[in-house]
Motif scaffolding. Sequence first.
Motif, PDB file in Angstrom:
ATOM      1  N   ARG A 122       0.847  -1.180   0.000  1.00  0.00           N
ATOM      2  CA  ARG A 122       0.000   0.000   0.000  1.00  0.00           C
ATOM      3  C   ARG A 122       0.891   1.242   0.000  1.00  0.00           C
ATOM      4  N   GLU A 123       0.518   2.230  -0.819  1.00  0.00           N
ATOM      5  CA  GLU A 123       1.327   3.432  -0.926  1.00  0.00           C
ATOM      6  C   GLU A 123       0.458   4.682  -0.807  1.00  0.00           C
ATOM      7  N   LEU A 124       1.060   5.748  -0.296  1.00  0.00           N
ATOM      8  CA  LEU A 124       0.361   7.024  -0.200  1.00  0.00           C
ATOM      9  C   LEU A 124       0.220   7.634  -1.599  1.00  0.00           C
ATOM     10  N   VAL A 125      -0.987   8.041  -1.923  1.00  0.00           N
ATOM     11  CA  VAL A 125      -1.241   8.734  -3.184  1.00  0.00           C
ATOM     12  C   VAL A 125      -1.239  10.250  -2.963  1.00  0.00           C
ATOM     13  N   ALA A 126      -2.016  10.682  -1.967  1.00  0.00           N
ATOM     14  CA  ALA A 126      -2.116  12.122  -1.684  1.00  0.00           C
ATOM     15  C   ALA A 126      -2.603  12.314  -0.262  1.00  0.00           C
ATOM     16  N   GLY A 127      -2.145  13.404   0.356  1.00  0.00           N
ATOM     17  CA  GLY A 127      -2.583  13.733   1.706  1.00  0.00           C
ATOM     18  C   GLY A 127      -2.938  15.198   1.802  1.00  0.00           C
ATOM     19  N   ILE A 128      -3.783  15.526   2.801  1.00  0.00           N
ATOM     20  CA  ILE A 128      -4.187  16.912   2.998  1.00  0.00           C
ATOM     21  C   ILE A 128      -4.362  17.156   4.486  1.00  0.00           C
ATOM     22  N   THR A 129      -3.806  18.268   4.968  1.00  0.00           N
ATOM     23  CA  THR A 129      -3.907  18.588   6.385  1.00  0.00           C
ATOM     24  C   THR A 129      -5.228  19.298   6.668  1.00  0.00           C
ATOM     25  N   ILE A 130      -5.470  19.549   7.943  1.00  0.00           N
ATOM     26  CA  ILE A 130      -6.709  20.211   8.344  1.00  0.00           C
ATOM     27  C   ILE A 130      -6.805  21.628   7.786  1.00  0.00           C
ATOM     28  N   VAL A 131      -5.682  22.250   7.498  1.00  0.00           N
ATOM     29  CA  VAL A 131      -5.684  23.603   6.944  1.00  0.00           C
ATOM     30  C   VAL A 131      -5.530  23.617   5.424  1.00  0.00           C
ATOM     31  N   GLY A 132      -5.488  22.427   4.821  1.00  0.00           N
ATOM     32  CA  GLY A 132      -5.495  22.357   3.372  1.00  0.00           C
ATOM     33  C   GLY A 132      -4.151  22.208   2.682  1.00  0.00           C
ATOM     34  N   SER A 133      -3.087  22.029   3.427  1.00  0.00           N
ATOM     35  CA  SER A 133      -1.800  21.753   2.787  1.00  0.00           C
ATOM     36  C   SER A 133      -1.817  20.345   2.200  1.00  0.00           C
ATOM     37  N   THR A 134      -1.276  20.212   1.009  1.00  0.00           N
ATOM     38  CA  THR A 134      -1.358  18.931   0.305  1.00  0.00           C
ATOM     39  C   THR A 134       0.027  18.390  -0.045  1.00  0.00           C
ATOM     40  N   ASN A 135       0.083  17.078  -0.218  1.00  0.00           N
ATOM     41  CA  ASN A 135       1.280  16.427  -0.742  1.00  0.00           C
ATOM     42  C   ASN A 135       0.837  15.271  -1.618  1.00  0.00           C
ATOM     43  N   TYR A 136       1.666  14.952  -2.601  1.00  0.00           N
ATOM     44  CA  TYR A 136       1.323  13.942  -3.608  1.00  0.00           C
ATOM     45  C   TYR A 136       2.503  13.015  -3.866  1.00  0.00           C
ATOM     46  N   ALA A 137       2.180  11.790  -4.231  1.00  0.00           N
ATOM     47  CA  ALA A 137       3.201  10.892  -4.750  1.00  0.00           C
ATOM     48  C   ALA A 137       3.691  11.455  -6.079  1.00  0.00           C
ATOM     49  N   ASP A 138       4.967  11.281  -6.352  1.00  0.00           N
ATOM     50  CA  ASP A 138       5.522  11.823  -7.597  1.00  0.00           C
ATOM     51  C   ASP A 138       4.775  11.299  -8.823  1.00  0.00           C
ATOM     52  N   SER A 139       4.314  10.063  -8.750  1.00  0.00           N
ATOM     53  CA  SER A 139       3.681   9.419  -9.897  1.00  0.00           C
ATOM     54  C   SER A 139       2.336  10.039 -10.264  1.00  0.00           C
ATOM     55  N   VAL A 140       1.727  10.809  -9.362  1.00  0.00           N
ATOM     56  CA  VAL A 140       0.406  11.380  -9.646  1.00  0.00           C
ATOM     57  C   VAL A 140       0.408  12.901  -9.697  1.00  0.00           C
ATOM     58  N   LYS A 141       1.531  13.520  -9.408  1.00  0.00           N
ATOM     59  CA  LYS A 141       1.599  14.988  -9.418  1.00  0.00           C
ATOM     60  C   LYS A 141       1.203  15.531 -10.785  1.00  0.00           C
ATOM     61  N   GLY A 142       0.353  16.554 -10.746  1.00  0.00           N
ATOM     62  CA  GLY A 142      -0.115  17.166 -11.988  1.00  0.00           C
ATOM     63  C   GLY A 142      -1.321  16.476 -12.595  1.00  0.00           C
ATOM     64  N   ARG A 143      -1.671  15.298 -12.102  1.00  0.00           N
ATOM     65  CA  ARG A 143      -2.834  14.561 -12.635  1.00  0.00           C
ATOM     66  C   ARG A 143      -3.943  14.412 -11.599  1.00  0.00           C
ATOM     67  N   PHE A 144      -3.562  14.238 -10.334  1.00  0.00           N
ATOM     68  CA  PHE A 144      -4.548  14.022  -9.263  1.00  0.00           C
ATOM     69  C   PHE A 144      -4.620  15.260  -8.379  1.00  0.00           C
ATOM     70  N   THR A 145      -5.800  15.526  -7.848  1.00  0.00           N
ATOM     71  CA  THR A 145      -5.999  16.640  -6.925  1.00  0.00           C
ATOM     72  C   THR A 145      -6.808  16.170  -5.723  1.00  0.00           C
ATOM     73  N   ILE A 146      -6.260  16.392  -4.532  1.00  0.00           N
ATOM     74  CA  ILE A 146      -6.968  16.049  -3.307  1.00  0.00           C
ATOM     75  C   ILE A 146      -7.592  17.316  -2.731  1.00  0.00           C
ATOM     76  N   SER A 147      -8.779  17.167  -2.171  1.00  0.00           N
ATOM     77  CA  SER A 147      -9.449  18.287  -1.519  1.00  0.00           C
ATOM     78  C   SER A 147     -10.289  17.744  -0.373  1.00  0.00           C
ATOM     79  N   ARG A 148     -10.750  18.645   0.502  1.00  0.00           N
ATOM     80  CA  ARG A 148     -11.576  18.196   1.616  1.00  0.00           C
ATOM     81  C   ARG A 148     -12.629  19.245   1.935  1.00  0.00           C
ATOM     82  N   ASP A 149     -13.687  18.777   2.551  1.00  0.00           N
ATOM     83  CA  ASP A 149     -14.759  19.646   3.030  1.00  0.00           C
ATOM     84  C   ASP A 149     -14.907  19.350   4.516  1.00  0.00           C
ATOM     85  N   ASN A 150     -14.360  20.215   5.342  1.00  0.00           N
ATOM     86  CA  ASN A 150     -14.373  19.947   6.779  1.00  0.00           C
ATOM     87  C   ASN A 150     -15.790  19.941   7.353  1.00  0.00           C
TER      88      ASN A 150
END
Length: 120
Positions: free
Chosen positions: A45-73
């Motif tokens: 299992r691998e991390l694809v994307a993460g997002i903090t409570i304030v909206g900071s995001t990080n992505y696996a290199d393999s999906v950068k530019g193609r995937f977008t993570i977002s949240r609705d608190n």
Amino acid sequence: QVQLVESGGGLVQAGGSLRLSCAASGSIFKINAMGWYRQAPGKQRELVAGITIVGSTNYADSVKGRFTISRDNAKSAVYLQMNSLKSEDTAVYYCNADIWTLMASHGDYWGQGTQVTASS
């Protein structure tokens, strides 16, 4: 009791798009980081994307530019917009959340997983 329920997986042609959703419910006090992981057959299992409570995001290199993570608190929800899907994106996708419960316990919670298949 806390539950994470995912939706939105499916079969799509390579180059297509899918949007995954995950909603948390139950005795939730606070949700910290949320994220999406994936596991392909025979792989870890691998991390694809993460997002903090304030909206900071990080992505696996393999999906950068193609995937977008977002949240609705307000909805205790996290989303993953996947564009330009490739066959190598095929996997079971899992939602993850770091949650404080109303009973003052803290833990890492997982959804049941949703299959994403991109056919070439």
